[in-house]
Motif scaffolding. Sequence first.
Motif, short mmCIF file in Angstrom:
data_model
loop_
_atom_site.label_atom_id
_atom_site.label_comp_id
_atom_site.label_asym_id
_atom_site.label_seq_id
_atom_site.Cartn_x
_atom_site.Cartn_y
_atom_site.Cartn_z
N ILE A 1 7.25 -4.69 8.84
CA ILE A 1 7.80 -5.07 7.53
C ILE A 1 6.67 -5.37 6.55
N ARG A 2 5.66 -6.13 7.01
CA ARG A 2 4.58 -6.53 6.12
C ARG A 2 3.68 -5.36 5.73
N ILE A 3 3.44 -4.47 6.69
CA ILE A 3 2.65 -3.26 6.39
C ILE A 3 3.39 -2.38 5.39
N ARG A 4 4.70 -2.27 5.58
CA ARG A 4 5.48 -1.42 4.69
C ARG A 4 5.45 -1.95 3.26
N MET A 5 5.56 -3.26 3.13
CA MET A 5 5.49 -3.86 1.80
C MET A 5 4.12 -3.65 1.19
N ALA A 6 3.08 -3.82 1.98
CA ALA A 6 1.71 -3.63 1.48
C ALA A 6 1.50 -2.18 1.02
N SER A 7 2.01 -1.23 1.78
CA SER A 7 1.83 0.18 1.40
C SER A 7 2.54 0.49 0.09
N TRP A 8 3.71 -0.14 -0.11
CA TRP A 8 4.42 0.11 -1.37
C TRP A 8 3.68 -0.50 -2.55
N LEU A 9 3.16 -1.73 -2.38
CA LEU A 9 2.43 -2.38 -3.46
C LEU A 9 1.15 -1.62 -3.81
N LEU A 10 0.51 -1.01 -2.83
CA LEU A 10 -0.71 -0.25 -3.10
C LEU A 10 -0.45 0.92 -4.04
N PHE B 1 -1.21 -11.33 5.40
CA PHE B 1 -2.44 -11.05 6.13
C PHE B 1 -3.50 -12.05 5.68
N SER B 2 -4.42 -12.40 6.58
CA SER B 2 -5.38 -13.45 6.28
C SER B 2 -6.34 -13.07 5.16
N ASP B 3 -6.73 -11.80 5.10
CA ASP B 3 -7.60 -11.34 4.03
C ASP B 3 -7.57 -9.81 3.98
N ALA B 4 -8.37 -9.23 3.08
CA ALA B 4 -8.38 -7.78 2.91
C ALA B 4 -8.85 -7.07 4.18
N SER B 5 -9.78 -7.67 4.90
CA SER B 5 -10.26 -7.05 6.14
C SER B 5 -9.16 -6.97 7.20
N HIS B 6 -8.38 -8.05 7.29
CA HIS B 6 -7.26 -8.06 8.23
C HIS B 6 -6.25 -6.96 7.89
N LEU B 7 -5.90 -6.88 6.60
CA LEU B 7 -4.99 -5.82 6.18
C LEU B 7 -5.58 -4.45 6.47
N GLY B 8 -6.90 -4.28 6.21
CA GLY B 8 -7.55 -3.00 6.45
C GLY B 8 -7.46 -2.57 7.90
N ARG B 9 -7.68 -3.51 8.83
CA ARG B 9 -7.60 -3.18 10.26
C ARG B 9 -6.19 -2.74 10.65
N GLU B 10 -5.20 -3.51 10.18
CA GLU B 10 -3.82 -3.18 10.52
C GLU B 10 -3.39 -1.87 9.85
N PHE B 11 -3.90 -1.63 8.67
CA PHE B 11 -3.54 -0.41 7.93
C PHE B 11 -4.08 0.82 8.64
N ARG B 12 -5.31 0.73 9.14
CA ARG B 12 -5.88 1.88 9.86
C ARG B 12 -5.11 2.18 11.14
N GLU C 1 -1.95 1.73 11.54
CA GLU C 1 -0.66 2.30 11.17
C GLU C 1 -0.78 3.68 10.54
N PHE C 2 -1.75 3.85 9.62
CA PHE C 2 -1.83 5.08 8.83
C PHE C 2 -3.09 5.91 9.06
N GLY C 3 -4.04 5.35 9.82
CA GLY C 3 -5.25 6.12 10.09
C GLY C 3 -6.20 6.21 8.92
N GLU C 4 -6.04 5.37 7.92
CA GLU C 4 -6.93 5.35 6.76
C GLU C 4 -6.94 3.96 6.14
N SER C 5 -7.91 3.70 5.29
CA SER C 5 -8.03 2.40 4.66
C SER C 5 -6.99 2.25 3.56
N PRO C 6 -6.71 1.01 3.14
CA PRO C 6 -5.78 0.81 2.02
C PRO C 6 -6.21 1.53 0.75
N ASN C 7 -7.50 1.51 0.43
CA ASN C 7 -7.97 2.19 -0.78
C ASN C 7 -7.77 3.70 -0.69
N ALA C 8 -8.06 4.28 0.47
CA ALA C 8 -7.87 5.72 0.65
C ALA C 8 -6.39 6.07 0.56
#
Length: 363
Positions: free
Chosen positions: A283-292, A308-319, A321-328
């Motif tokens: 749920i949290r990853i999905r929300m983050a992907s939409w906000l991005l 998520f605790s910080d951008a690094s935490h989100l980045g690890r979980e994002f990779r 789930e999606f195999g890429e960084s939030p910025n990518a």
Amino acid sequence: MLSHVHPSRAEASPPLRFGIVLLPNFTLTAFSGFVDLLRLASDEGDMSRPVRCSWTIVGESLVPVRASCGIQVAPWITFDEAGAFDYVVVVGGLLHSGPSASKATLQFIQNAAKTSATLVGICTGVFALMRADVMDGYRMCVSWFHYWDFVERFPGVDERNLVADRLFVIDRRRITCSGGRASIDVAAAILLRHVEATIVQKALRIMLVDDAQKGNAPQPHPPGLEPATHPKVRRAILLMEQHIGQPLSLADLAQRLEMSVRQLERLFASETGKSPHAYGRQIRIRMASWLLTSSDRTVADIATSCGFSDASHLGREFRKEFGESPNAYRVARPPSQSPALPPSARLDTDDGHVHADNGNAAI
């Protein structure tokens, strides 16, 4: 030859008195569902007479009140003309389109709270009850759709008393309802306090409603969530959505659902194929992907908003789930290709546009 109808005992006793206050841009479905069940349960033979209960639309003036769909309903009497009621029902609707409850309306609610009347807030009617300062110490129900709207408008509210995973809540002389079809359910719950169950059941059948839902039945799952069959799991998902920025621990979640952690884990696995932790993360990853892809907020801000605790935490979980960084992910998906609207984004129906909820997503 016309047959003579003998008055029943219900007809011989005073009717249950309902005063109904319609707020600007009220939801017509919520109002009509509530009052139609009163009408059908009030009399026999499809006569629609106010025998077992009576209903009166009360307003600051007799000027028609516009529903969110454009239909206008005129009050029958003014607040000054109103007598005593057993129930005062406040029907709300849109929050972001025009004026809210007037000072006169809030004063009428306050005066009613000093009597023996039970106050009922339907849809966003609970916002008016809060503004009238008559909900202190009471549990109250809001729609998951307006949960964060409520928290933002009333930052001092005790969130332990705020329920957004059930259809309605009855707490002594306060009844609050999420709205929509649930207005029929809450009308049935009120009537069952005063009239025979067979009368209420008959009225429900006429409305083609199989059976009234109990207050602890879960609200329908938000769009985009996989529906779970078991009501406990559906409520758990709604609670996860409500606390997306500050996720509940598994122990807290189980306690709110009145079950053990082990029972919750087993139920989640059988219903969703995932653990509660994994489902909440999704749920949290999905929300983050939409906000991005739908906002210009920083990755750090999005990470905090989504638990998520910080951008690094989100980045690890994002990779993972999606195999890429939030910025990518953001660069590769312009707004026109953004994921489906998550349940926690608010649709402001006054202008027809979707808006992120400033980090406090409606859940």
